[in-house]
Design a protein around this motif. Structure first.
Motif, short mmCIF file in Angstrom:
data_model
loop_
_atom_site.label_atom_id
_atom_site.label_comp_id
_atom_site.label_asym_id
_atom_site.label_seq_id
_atom_site.Cartn_x
_atom_site.Cartn_y
_atom_site.Cartn_z
N ASP A 166 0.85 -1.19 0.00
CA ASP A 166 0.00 0.00 0.00
C ASP A 166 0.89 1.24 0.00
O ASP A 166 1.29 1.74 1.05
N LEU A 167 1.22 1.73 -1.18
CA LEU A 167 2.13 2.87 -1.30
C LEU A 167 1.61 4.09 -0.56
O LEU A 167 2.35 4.73 0.20
N LYS A 168 0.34 4.42 -0.76
CA LYS A 168 -0.21 5.61 -0.11
C LYS A 168 -0.19 5.45 1.41
O LYS A 168 0.06 6.42 2.13
N GLY A 169 -0.46 4.24 1.88
CA GLY A 169 -0.43 4.00 3.32
C GLY A 169 0.96 4.16 3.90
O GLY A 169 1.15 4.76 4.97
N LEU A 170 1.96 3.63 3.19
CA LEU A 170 3.33 3.76 3.66
C LEU A 170 3.78 5.21 3.66
O LEU A 170 4.41 5.68 4.61
N LEU A 171 3.47 5.92 2.59
CA LEU A 171 3.91 7.31 2.50
C LEU A 171 3.13 8.23 3.43
O LEU A 171 3.64 9.28 3.83
N ALA A 172 1.90 7.83 3.77
CA ALA A 172 1.12 8.64 4.72
C ALA A 172 1.82 8.70 6.07
O ALA A 172 1.74 9.69 6.79
N ASP A 173 2.56 7.62 6.41
CA ASP A 173 3.26 7.58 7.69
C ASP A 173 4.37 8.63 7.77
O ASP A 173 4.82 8.96 8.86
N LEU A 174 4.82 9.12 6.61
CA LEU A 174 5.83 10.16 6.64
C LEU A 174 5.33 11.41 7.35
O LEU A 174 6.10 12.20 7.88
N ASP A 175 4.03 11.60 7.33
CA ASP A 175 3.43 12.80 7.90
C ASP A 175 2.79 12.53 9.25
O ASP A 175 2.06 13.36 9.78
N GLU A 176 3.04 11.36 9.82
CA GLU A 176 2.35 10.95 11.04
C GLU A 176 2.64 11.88 12.22
O GLU A 176 1.77 12.20 13.01
N ASP A 177 3.88 12.30 12.34
CA ASP A 177 4.25 13.15 13.47
C ASP A 177 5.17 14.26 12.95
O ASP A 177 6.37 14.06 12.80
N GLU A 178 4.59 15.43 12.71
CA GLU A 178 5.37 16.53 12.15
C GLU A 178 6.46 17.00 13.11
O GLU A 178 7.46 17.57 12.69
N GLU A 179 6.27 16.76 14.41
CA GLU A 179 7.29 17.18 15.37
C GLU A 179 8.60 16.46 15.13
O GLU A 179 9.68 16.96 15.44
N GLN A 180 8.53 15.24 14.57
CA GLN A 180 9.74 14.49 14.30
C GLN A 180 10.58 15.16 13.21
O GLN A 180 11.76 14.86 13.06
#
Length: 282
Positions: A166-180
């Motif tokens: 699931d490409l979109k699902g994997l890439l969505a995790d890039l934005d999971e925590d903007e503080e990181q």
């Protein structure tokens, strides 16, 4: 029965490496100038007026816009090194190879059907991790030896395996925590496979890690995450490296927006998962 948790862990760790914050490449060395020749003008920096955090934001946005990519590298899943090489697109199709515990498995997914083929070492590690008794492992391996396990939607593990593709699902995790992605430092520019890259680095000490101590009471280990961002074309993330911490790894992202060709295995080389579940001959 298959290594669903291991495959899922691969995807989760890939995302975790990315979320942890952007990173490095090899420093560019200028070619020796010919005697008497004027020095070549440096290429303009596309990120000259941006902070490291703003570069990271643009890199995440560009990477999330990709319609396909290839992930190649080594990550850590459940304390074990896991090598992966997957091409994935935004239609949840993928094809690739993973290696863990001395075993190797191929994975293909197309039309919501997942095909998985592992060598004996891979299946033994996978089934043992699921608590399957040795006699059952031997019998199952005999049924699937040299063949592809076919897993249809709704069957055990289909959802987890779909998550890997699931490409979109994997890439969505890039934005999971903007503080990181805050508090980044820009390192020296580099070059990756001929592409100039900007280097972003984030260091975390045990005391700075969100949440303080780990569930086991131990202070998290210091870690450094480095990300290479393309300075040509879209600012795609091209490489991520994480050292220290509990989940070190390195991942190269390439072949952005290129077609992903998935070959369906011949029917006579597949075993339907439902037949194994029912204990019937394949």
């Amino acid at each position: 029965m298959a290594s669903h948790r291991k495959l899922r862990a691969a995807a989760v760790v890939c995302a975790a490496v990315a979320v942890a914050g952007p990173a490095p490449a090899v420093a560019r060395a200028a070619p020796p100038a010919a005697v008497g020749a004027p020095a070549p003008a440096p290429s303009p920096d596309p990120f000259a007026n941006l902070t490291p955090d703003e570069i990271a934001d643009r890199a995440v946005a560009a990477t999330q816009s990709a319609t396909s990519l290839r992930m190649t590298g080594r990550v850590t899943a459940d304390g074990e090194p896991l090598d992966i090489d997957f091409a994935v697109n935004d239609r949840q199709e993928c094809t690739g190879v993973m290696r863990i515990g001395g075993g190797t498995a191929e994975l293909r997914r197309v039309d919501d059907i997942t095909y998985m083929k592992g060598d004996e070492a891979f299946w033994r590690v996978s089934m043992a991790s699921q608590g399957m008794p040795e006699p059952q492992i031997d019998a199952t391996i005999e049924l699937i030896k040299g063949r592809w396990l076919k897993i249809a939607p709704g069957q055990a593990g289909s959802g987890d395996l779909g998550g890997v593709c699931d490409l979109k699902g994997l890439l969505a995790d890039l934005d999971e925590d903007e503080e990181q992605r805050s508090g980044l430092v820009r390192g020296p520019d580099g070059e990756l496979d001929g592409t100039p890259v900007a280097t972003l680095v984030k260091k975390k000490t045990g005391g700075e890690t969100t949440g303080g101590e780990t569930p086991g009471g131990e202070t998290p280990r210091p870690e450094t995450t480095t990300v290479s961002v393309s300075e040509e074309g879209k600012p795609y993330i091209l490489k991520m490296v994480k050292t220290g911490g509990d989940e070190p790894g390195s991942m190269v992202l390439s072949d952005y927006d290129k077609p992903v060709k998935v070959v369906v295995p011949p029917a006579d080389e597949t075993v339907d998962l439902s037949k194994l579940d029912q204990g019937t001959p394949a």
